[in-house]
Design a protein around this motif. Sequence first.
Motif, mmCIF file in Angstrom:
data_model
loop_
_atom_site.group_PDB
_atom_site.id
_atom_site.type_symbol
_atom_site.label_atom_id
_atom_site.label_comp_id
_atom_site.label_asym_id
_atom_site.label_seq_id
_atom_site.Cartn_x
_atom_site.Cartn_y
_atom_site.Cartn_z
ATOM 1 N N CYS A 273 42.557 38.765 45.250
ATOM 2 C CA CYS A 273 41.808 39.528 44.585
ATOM 3 C C CYS A 273 41.542 40.726 44.622
ATOM 4 O O CYS A 273 42.310 40.917 45.902
ATOM 5 C CB CYS A 273 39.981 38.741 45.125
ATOM 6 S SG CYS A 273 39.472 39.449 46.704
ATOM 7 N N TYR A 274 41.064 41.567 44.020
ATOM 8 C CA TYR A 274 41.688 42.858 43.809
ATOM 9 C C TYR A 274 40.197 43.557 44.494
ATOM 10 O O TYR A 274 39.014 44.569 42.818
ATOM 11 C CB TYR A 274 42.394 43.585 42.802
ATOM 12 C CG TYR A 274 42.894 44.871 43.186
ATOM 13 C CD1 TYR A 274 44.711 44.873 43.216
ATOM 14 C CD2 TYR A 274 42.466 45.985 42.950
ATOM 15 C CE1 TYR A 274 44.642 46.539 44.184
ATOM 16 C CE2 TYR A 274 42.546 47.400 42.750
ATOM 17 C CZ TYR A 274 43.845 47.366 43.580
ATOM 18 O OH TYR A 274 44.170 48.631 43.304
ATOM 19 N N GLY A 275 40.443 44.464 45.246
ATOM 20 C CA GLY A 275 38.555 44.915 45.514
ATOM 21 C C GLY A 275 39.104 46.226 45.077
ATOM 22 O O GLY A 275 40.168 47.404 45.326
ATOM 23 N N LEU A 276 37.853 47.027 43.935
ATOM 24 C CA LEU A 276 38.841 48.332 43.608
ATOM 25 C C LEU A 276 37.912 49.368 44.794
ATOM 26 O O LEU A 276 36.970 49.091 45.897
ATOM 27 C CB LEU A 276 38.249 49.145 42.766
ATOM 28 C CG LEU A 276 38.589 48.753 41.557
ATOM 29 C CD1 LEU A 276 37.328 48.702 40.017
ATOM 30 C CD2 LEU A 276 39.510 48.401 41.210
ATOM 31 N N LEU A 284 37.958 42.553 41.259
ATOM 32 C CA LEU A 284 38.479 41.218 39.945
ATOM 33 C C LEU A 284 38.718 40.464 40.305
ATOM 34 O O LEU A 284 39.522 40.098 41.586
ATOM 35 C CB LEU A 284 39.445 42.093 39.556
ATOM 36 C CG LEU A 284 39.610 43.286 38.951
ATOM 37 C CD1 LEU A 284 38.771 44.770 39.508
ATOM 38 C CD2 LEU A 284 40.516 43.175 37.962
ATOM 39 N N ALA A 285 38.913 39.400 39.822
ATOM 40 C CA ALA A 285 39.023 38.273 40.284
ATOM 41 C C ALA A 285 39.976 37.020 39.064
ATOM 42 O O ALA A 285 39.608 37.555 38.467
ATOM 43 C CB ALA A 285 37.766 37.224 41.120
ATOM 44 N N GLY A 286 40.121 35.463 39.467
ATOM 45 C CA GLY A 286 40.776 34.960 38.899
ATOM 46 C C GLY A 286 41.831 34.080 38.952
ATOM 47 O O GLY A 286 42.690 34.877 40.198
ATOM 48 N N ASP A 287 42.393 32.858 38.074
ATOM 49 C CA ASP A 287 43.968 32.834 38.213
ATOM 50 C C ASP A 287 45.456 33.890 38.589
ATOM 51 O O ASP A 287 45.920 33.137 38.914
ATOM 52 C CB ASP A 287 44.433 32.020 37.878
ATOM 53 C CG ASP A 287 44.071 31.616 36.255
ATOM 54 O OD1 ASP A 287 43.768 33.034 35.627
ATOM 55 O OD2 ASP A 287 44.131 30.769 35.048
ATOM 56 N N ALA A 288 44.795 34.617 37.612
ATOM 57 C CA ALA A 288 45.705 36.149 38.030
ATOM 58 C C ALA A 288 46.103 36.257 39.488
ATOM 59 O O ALA A 288 46.968 36.748 39.711
ATOM 60 C CB ALA A 288 45.824 36.812 37.046
ATOM 61 N N PHE A 289 44.958 35.672 40.245
ATOM 62 C CA PHE A 289 45.122 36.506 41.999
ATOM 63 C C PHE A 289 44.989 35.292 42.775
ATOM 64 O O PHE A 289 45.772 35.349 43.155
ATOM 65 C CB PHE A 289 43.882 37.295 41.818
ATOM 66 C CG PHE A 289 43.480 38.568 40.774
ATOM 67 C CD1 PHE A 289 44.134 39.858 41.845
ATOM 68 C CD2 PHE A 289 42.829 38.592 39.753
ATOM 69 C CE1 PHE A 289 44.378 41.030 40.724
ATOM 70 C CE2 PHE A 289 42.903 39.883 39.285
ATOM 71 C CZ PHE A 289 43.459 40.840 39.539
ATOM 72 N N ALA A 305 33.714 36.425 46.393
ATOM 73 C CA ALA A 305 33.029 36.676 46.774
ATOM 74 C C ALA A 305 32.905 36.926 48.740
ATOM 75 O O ALA A 305 31.685 37.983 49.086
ATOM 76 C CB ALA A 305 31.677 35.292 46.720
ATOM 77 N N ASN A 306 33.739 36.845 49.322
ATOM 78 C CA ASN A 306 33.837 37.350 50.336
ATOM 79 C C ASN A 306 34.604 38.404 50.758
ATOM 80 O O ASN A 306 33.167 39.589 51.551
ATOM 81 C CB ASN A 306 34.893 36.523 51.702
ATOM 82 C CG ASN A 306 34.800 34.515 51.397
ATOM 83 O OD1 ASN A 306 33.433 34.552 51.486
ATOM 84 N ND2 ASN A 306 35.473 33.728 51.309
ATOM 85 N N TRP A 307 34.930 39.127 49.989
ATOM 86 C CA TRP A 307 34.511 40.445 50.394
ATOM 87 C C TRP A 307 34.325 41.481 49.820
ATOM 88 O O TRP A 307 33.511 42.387 50.302
ATOM 89 C CB TRP A 307 36.043 41.194 48.829
ATOM 90 C CG TRP A 307 36.751 42.548 48.793
ATOM 91 C CD1 TRP A 307 37.150 42.739 49.660
ATOM 92 C CD2 TRP A 307 36.201 43.131 48.065
ATOM 93 N NE1 TRP A 307 37.837 44.863 48.925
ATOM 94 C CE2 TRP A 307 36.968 45.047 48.264
ATOM 95 C CE3 TRP A 307 34.974 43.897 47.144
ATOM 96 C CZ2 TRP A 307 36.352 46.354 47.558
ATOM 97 C CZ3 TRP A 307 35.017 44.322 46.783
ATOM 98 C CH2 TRP A 307 35.347 45.481 46.713
ATOM 99 N N LEU A 308 33.047 40.601 49.101
ATOM 100 C CA LEU A 308 31.985 42.023 48.533
ATOM 101 C C LEU A 308 30.516 41.814 49.980
ATOM 102 O O LEU A 308 30.157 42.436 50.639
ATOM 103 C CB LEU A 308 30.923 41.527 47.066
ATOM 104 C CG LEU A 308 31.102 41.815 46.152
ATOM 105 C CD1 LEU A 308 30.758 41.318 45.076
ATOM 106 C CD2 LEU A 308 31.332 43.020 45.868
ATOM 107 N N LEU A 309 30.922 40.127 50.006
ATOM 108 C CA LEU A 309 29.987 40.216 51.735
ATOM 109 C C LEU A 309 30.220 40.485 52.734
ATOM 110 O O LEU A 309 29.878 41.060 53.755
ATOM 111 C CB LEU A 309 29.718 38.021 51.934
ATOM 112 C CG LEU A 309 29.500 37.288 50.808
ATOM 113 C CD1 LEU A 309 29.534 36.094 50.668
ATOM 114 C CD2 LEU A 309 27.840 38.143 51.084
ATOM 115 N N ALA A 310 31.638 41.142 53.054
ATOM 116 C CA ALA A 310 32.141 41.817 54.609
ATOM 117 C C ALA A 310 31.744 43.794 54.239
ATOM 118 O O ALA A 310 32.114 44.087 55.129
ATOM 119 C CB ALA A 310 33.778 41.738 54.410
ATOM 120 N N ARG A 311 31.642 43.827 53.164
ATOM 121 C CA ARG A 311 31.676 45.041 52.709
ATOM 122 C C ARG A 311 30.123 45.434 53.502
ATOM 123 O O ARG A 311 29.108 44.853 53.459
ATOM 124 C CB ARG A 311 31.304 45.644 51.481
ATOM 125 C CG ARG A 311 32.574 45.265 51.072
ATOM 126 C CD ARG A 311 32.641 46.149 49.513
ATOM 127 N NE ARG A 311 32.458 47.843 49.061
ATOM 128 C CZ ARG A 311 33.809 48.200 49.234
ATOM 129 N NH1 ARG A 311 34.603 48.523 49.694
ATOM 130 N NH2 ARG A 311 32.595 49.878 49.407
#
Length: 311
Positions: A273-276, A284-289, A305-311
């Motif tokens: 994923c890509y967190g701004l 950002l998420a999807g099959d391109a990631f 989801a895990n990126w957000l939860l870790a913030r």
Amino acid sequence: MLEDCIVIGAGLAGLAAAAALESAGRRVVLLDKGRRPGGRLASRPFEQATFDYGAQFFTVRALEFRQLIEPLTAAGVAVPWFEHDGQTRYSLPAGMNSLARRLAENRRILCEVTVTALRREQSHWRIETASGGVYSAATVVLTPPVPQALALVDDLDTSTRQELSAIAYHRCLAILAVLAGDSAIPPPGFVRLAAEPLESLADNRQKGLAGEATGVTILAAPAFSLAHWETPQEETARLLLEAAAPWLGSPVTHWRYHRWRYSQPVKTFPASCYGLPGDPPLVLAGDAFGGPRVEGAYLSGLAAANWLLAR
């Protein structure tokens, strides 16, 4: 009303992210421009046949995806279709969209909502829609194809935009062909040609989808799809049906046409994923990631989801 999280796009990545966030106690709303959740997990009945006309199957490699799929296989909701290169290809007799429908159960999903802009406003995101609606969210998961996602966010720094702009997708034209009899596609009902103008053909009836008639999904190869993107539907259908004739085996009684502008990522991002950078959080998420597979979209949604939860 300020939402905990808004997920833009109710395809598999968005649904996976929403499920993981809700399991952690977050309140989530999903916005999707389509008439129903699922994205390229697309199925539809047409003239007494039923078609999968986006993703045709999925594989299971990662533990996280296996934990989702194993109860479905035990219940007969997902079934092995065929083996290739040591990997089982699974299908869903109720159509590939049935996986999205299961993940969408009891979720707050607003369909036919087209997001036009995302703007940072101090502690939250302002989300504007084509109908003039406005939503506010403390966090956002953005799952449309990356070129569409980038067009929504107006304050990306140059390096971020350049990095994400490198992600590219194939286009794909699809014909849904209803036959007067059986197809000539040999068991198990799938042929990957990967030779212009055809990418693959799938006999949905052999695959196990319901229907009195045989429906064959014809997916065009990338170069043909790009070259004929603006060609009239009737001409495109004629060319693809002629090319597919050796595998059809019966006259075509009806056909439909569908265009996938962002069919499959061909240049992906190296992370799931890509967190701004900065606040409020957006990822950002999807099959391109996650990788250009059904499973990849699911894993990317979990990673977001895990990126957000870790913030």
